[in-house]
Each structure stands twice: as C-alpha cells, then as structure tokens.
Design an enzyme around this catalytic site. Structure first.
Site, PDB file in Angstrom:
ATOM      1  N   ASN A   1     -12.629  -3.341   3.208  1.00 34.34           N
ATOM      2  CA  ASN A   1     -13.654  -2.115   3.174  1.00 34.34           C
ATOM      3  C   ASN A   1     -14.608  -2.272   2.031  1.00 34.34           C
ATOM      4  O   ASN A   1     -14.171  -2.060   0.843  1.00 34.34           O
ATOM      5  CB  ASN A   1     -12.771  -0.925   3.190  1.00 34.34           C
ATOM      6  CG  ASN A   1     -11.898  -0.599   4.371  1.00 34.34           C
ATOM      7  OD1 ASN A   1     -12.149  -1.133   5.667  1.00 34.34           O
ATOM      8  ND2 ASN A   1     -10.886   0.177   4.337  1.00 34.34           N
TER       9      ASN A   1
ATOM     10  N   ASP B   1       0.774  -1.271   0.107  1.00 31.76           N
ATOM     11  CA  ASP B   1       0.065  -0.207   0.055  1.00 31.76           C
ATOM     12  C   ASP B   1       0.851   1.206   0.033  1.00 31.76           C
ATOM     13  O   ASP B   1       2.010   1.586   0.630  1.00 31.76           O
ATOM     14  CB  ASP B   1      -0.928  -0.099   1.219  1.00 31.76           C
ATOM     15  CG  ASP B   1      -2.072   1.055   1.217  1.00 31.76           C
ATOM     16  OD1 ASP B   1      -3.099   0.497   1.055  1.00 31.76           O
ATOM     17  OD2 ASP B   1      -1.964   2.232   1.041  1.00 31.76           O
TER      18      ASP B   1
ATOM     19  N   GLY C   1     -15.699   2.797   3.856  1.00 27.82           N
ATOM     20  CA  GLY C   1     -14.725   3.401   3.924  1.00 27.82           C
ATOM     21  C   GLY C   1     -13.650   3.131   2.658  1.00 27.82           C
ATOM     22  O   GLY C   1     -12.677   3.337   2.585  1.00 27.82           O
ATOM     23  N   GLN C   2     -14.451   2.118   1.499  1.00 31.93           N
ATOM     24  CA  GLN C   2     -13.802   1.951   0.645  1.00 31.93           C
ATOM     25  C   GLN C   2     -13.529   2.984  -0.223  1.00 31.93           C
ATOM     26  O   GLN C   2     -14.418   3.987  -0.774  1.00 31.93           O
ATOM     27  CB  GLN C   2     -14.769   0.826  -0.453  1.00 31.93           C
ATOM     28  CG  GLN C   2     -14.169   0.324  -1.488  1.00 31.93           C
ATOM     29  CD  GLN C   2     -14.909  -0.758  -2.255  1.00 31.93           C
ATOM     30  OE1 GLN C   2     -15.723  -1.197  -1.736  1.00 31.93           O
ATOM     31  NE2 GLN C   2     -14.140  -1.401  -3.310  1.00 31.93           N
TER      32      GLN C   2
ATOM     33  N   HIS D   1     -10.317  -5.392  -2.847  1.00 30.67           N
ATOM     34  CA  HIS D   1      -8.954  -5.411  -2.457  1.00 30.67           C
ATOM     35  C   HIS D   1      -8.914  -5.875  -0.830  1.00 30.67           C
ATOM     36  O   HIS D   1      -9.674  -5.353   0.000  1.00 30.67           O
ATOM     37  CB  HIS D   1      -8.139  -4.338  -2.493  1.00 30.67           C
ATOM     38  CG  HIS D   1      -8.821  -3.002  -2.039  1.00 30.67           C
ATOM     39  ND1 HIS D   1      -9.801  -2.401  -2.953  1.00 30.67           N
ATOM     40  CD2 HIS D   1      -8.574  -2.245  -0.668  1.00 30.67           C
ATOM     41  CE1 HIS D   1     -10.104  -1.175  -2.146  1.00 30.67           C
ATOM     42  NE2 HIS D   1      -9.453  -1.276  -0.938  1.00 30.67           N
ATOM     43  N   LEU D   2      -8.062  -6.839  -0.497  1.00 33.28           N
ATOM     44  CA  LEU D   2      -7.996  -7.330   0.746  1.00 33.28           C
ATOM     45  C   LEU D   2      -6.608  -6.727   1.503  1.00 33.28           C
ATOM     46  O   LEU D   2      -5.714  -6.760   1.039  1.00 33.28           O
ATOM     47  CB  LEU D   2      -7.869  -8.996   0.957  1.00 33.28           C
ATOM     48  CG  LEU D   2      -8.996  -9.746   0.541  1.00 33.28           C
ATOM     49  CD1 LEU D   2      -9.447  -9.726  -1.056  1.00 33.28           C
ATOM     50  CD2 LEU D   2      -8.943 -10.967   1.206  1.00 33.28           C
ATOM     51  N   HIS D   3      -6.794  -5.946   2.697  1.00 34.30           N
ATOM     52  CA  HIS D   3      -5.621  -5.231   3.026  1.00 34.30           C
ATOM     53  C   HIS D   3      -4.898  -6.111   4.143  1.00 34.30           C
ATOM     54  O   HIS D   3      -5.750  -7.045   5.127  1.00 34.30           O
ATOM     55  CB  HIS D   3      -6.179  -4.123   4.220  1.00 34.30           C
ATOM     56  CG  HIS D   3      -6.722  -3.052   3.352  1.00 34.30           C
ATOM     57  ND1 HIS D   3      -5.926  -1.954   3.153  1.00 34.30           N
ATOM     58  CD2 HIS D   3      -7.961  -2.686   2.862  1.00 34.30           C
ATOM     59  CE1 HIS D   3      -6.842  -0.996   2.383  1.00 34.30           C
ATOM     60  NE2 HIS D   3      -7.783  -1.443   2.418  1.00 34.30           N
TER      61      HIS D   3
HETATM   62  P1  AMP Z   1      -9.689   1.182   0.542  1.00 33.42           P
HETATM   63  O1  AMP Z   1      -9.742   2.597   1.410  1.00 33.42           O
HETATM   64  O2  AMP Z   1     -10.056   0.031   1.410  1.00 33.42           O
HETATM   65  O3  AMP Z   1     -10.537   1.614  -0.757  1.00 33.42           O
HETATM   66  O4  AMP Z   1      -8.162   1.066   0.322  1.00 33.42           O
HETATM   67  C1  AMP Z   1      -7.427   1.397  -0.756  1.00 33.42           C
HETATM   68  C2  AMP Z   1      -6.108   1.686  -0.654  1.00 33.42           C
HETATM   69  O5  AMP Z   1      -5.384   1.602  -1.593  1.00 33.42           O
HETATM   70  C3  AMP Z   1      -5.571   2.817   0.453  1.00 33.42           C
HETATM   71  O6  AMP Z   1      -4.861   2.143   1.389  1.00 33.42           O
HETATM   72  C4  AMP Z   1      -4.642   3.498  -0.502  1.00 33.42           C
HETATM   73  O7  AMP Z   1      -3.521   3.916   0.495  1.00 33.42           O
HETATM   74  C5  AMP Z   1      -4.209   2.376  -1.500  1.00 33.42           C
HETATM   75  N1  AMP Z   1      -3.806   2.913  -2.711  1.00 33.42           N
HETATM   76  C6  AMP Z   1      -4.325   3.821  -3.717  1.00 33.42           C
HETATM   77  N2  AMP Z   1      -3.532   4.186  -4.564  1.00 33.42           N
HETATM   78  C7  AMP Z   1      -2.497   3.201  -4.304  1.00 33.42           C
HETATM   79  C8  AMP Z   1      -1.145   2.878  -5.260  1.00 33.42           C
HETATM   80  N3  AMP Z   1      -1.295   3.584  -6.627  1.00 33.42           N
HETATM   81  N4  AMP Z   1      -0.491   2.045  -4.965  1.00 33.42           N
HETATM   82  C9  AMP Z   1      -0.597   1.226  -3.815  1.00 33.42           C
HETATM   83  N5  AMP Z   1      -1.724   1.645  -3.050  1.00 33.42           N
HETATM   84  C10 AMP Z   1      -2.652   2.356  -3.291  1.00 33.42           C
END
Ligand code: AMP
Length: 115
Positions: A88, A32, A94-95, A101-103
């Site tokens: 999310n 991330d 909070g997406q 995507h899975l964090h």
């Molecule tokens: P969410 O808030 O669950 O939709 O998470 C989206 C995640 O994508 C956030 O933690 C961002 O920091 C991450 N993110 C956005 N753009 C990029 C990117 N270009 N490379 C890596 N992570 C990213």
C-alpha cells in the site's frame, strides 16, 4: 527519503513486542497484529523508507532483497499453494504506517479485484 519515527522502528529496536519470523542485516519480517488472512506477515526494510514512491535508485538492491525475502518467508510459512504480496503506497493506496512494508497474505484463496 528517510522518515520520522514509526511503530515499525520500535519493533526493529525491540522496544515493543512483535512476532518476528525472520531477520537479516537488511530486513525484518513479523506477523501483522490485525491479520487479514490465516497467514499475514509484514516484510520491512530496517532502513526506514517512508513509502515505495520514496525509494531511490540507491535502494535498487534493497528492493530486490525485500522481494526475495518475501519469497523466503512465504516458503518458511508453508505457503506452497500461493499467496498475495501487497504494497500500500500513500494515502489513496491505504497506507497507514509510514515505513515501507510488503504484506504477505496467505492460507486462503484471495479474491480479485481487491477493495
Ligand atoms: P498499511 O495499511 O499497508 O500501512 O499496513 C500497516 C499494517 O501494519 C496493518 O496491517 C496493521 O495491522 C499493521 N500493524 C500496525 N501496528 C502493528 C504492530 N505493532 N505489529 C504488527 N503489525 C502492525
């Protein structure tokens, strides 16, 4: 339901840089860009499902594959002491990126409840 183009589609196609840590036919994992823990990796399907709520019964095997990919990537990252997995989903969840995507969050002790 498939979605429109997102920044993650560009990462899959290598059109923008990312720190990719794992890839197979179905999934991609990369760090991330705004890490919320010492280790913060995202696991995504290459097929652009907008969010968890849009997954269908046809995605059954893919969903299992994503979870097993989380396990594999976490092991590879050395998270033997545990880690948190977060999805999310949608606005209240909070997406911010409309590509499932899975964090994976690890490298520190996680608090509960999350904010
Ligand atoms: P969410 O808030 O669950 O939709 O998470 C989206 C995640 O994508 C956030 O933690 C961002 O920091 C991450 N993110 C956005 N753009 C990029 C990117 N270009 N490379 C890596 N992570 C990213």
């Amino acid at each position: 339901m498939t979605n429109q183009e997102t920044i993650f589609s560009k990462i899959i196609r290598r059109e923008i840089p990312a720190d990719i840590v794992y890839e197979d036919d179905l999934a991609l994992a990369f760090r991330d860009v705004h890490p919320q823990a010492p280790i913060h990796i995202l696991v995504i399907p290459k097929q652009p499902i907008t969010k968890l709520a849009d997954a269908t019964p046809e995605d059954h095997a893919l969903m299992g594959h994503l979870l097993l990919t989380v396990k594999r990537v976490a092991e590879q990252a050395g998270l033997s002491n545990g880690y948190r997995v977060v999805i999310n989903n949608g606005s209240d969840g909070g997406q911010t990126v409309d590509h499932l995507h899975l964090h994976i969050l690890g490298g520190r002790h996680m608090k509960w409840p999350p904010g």
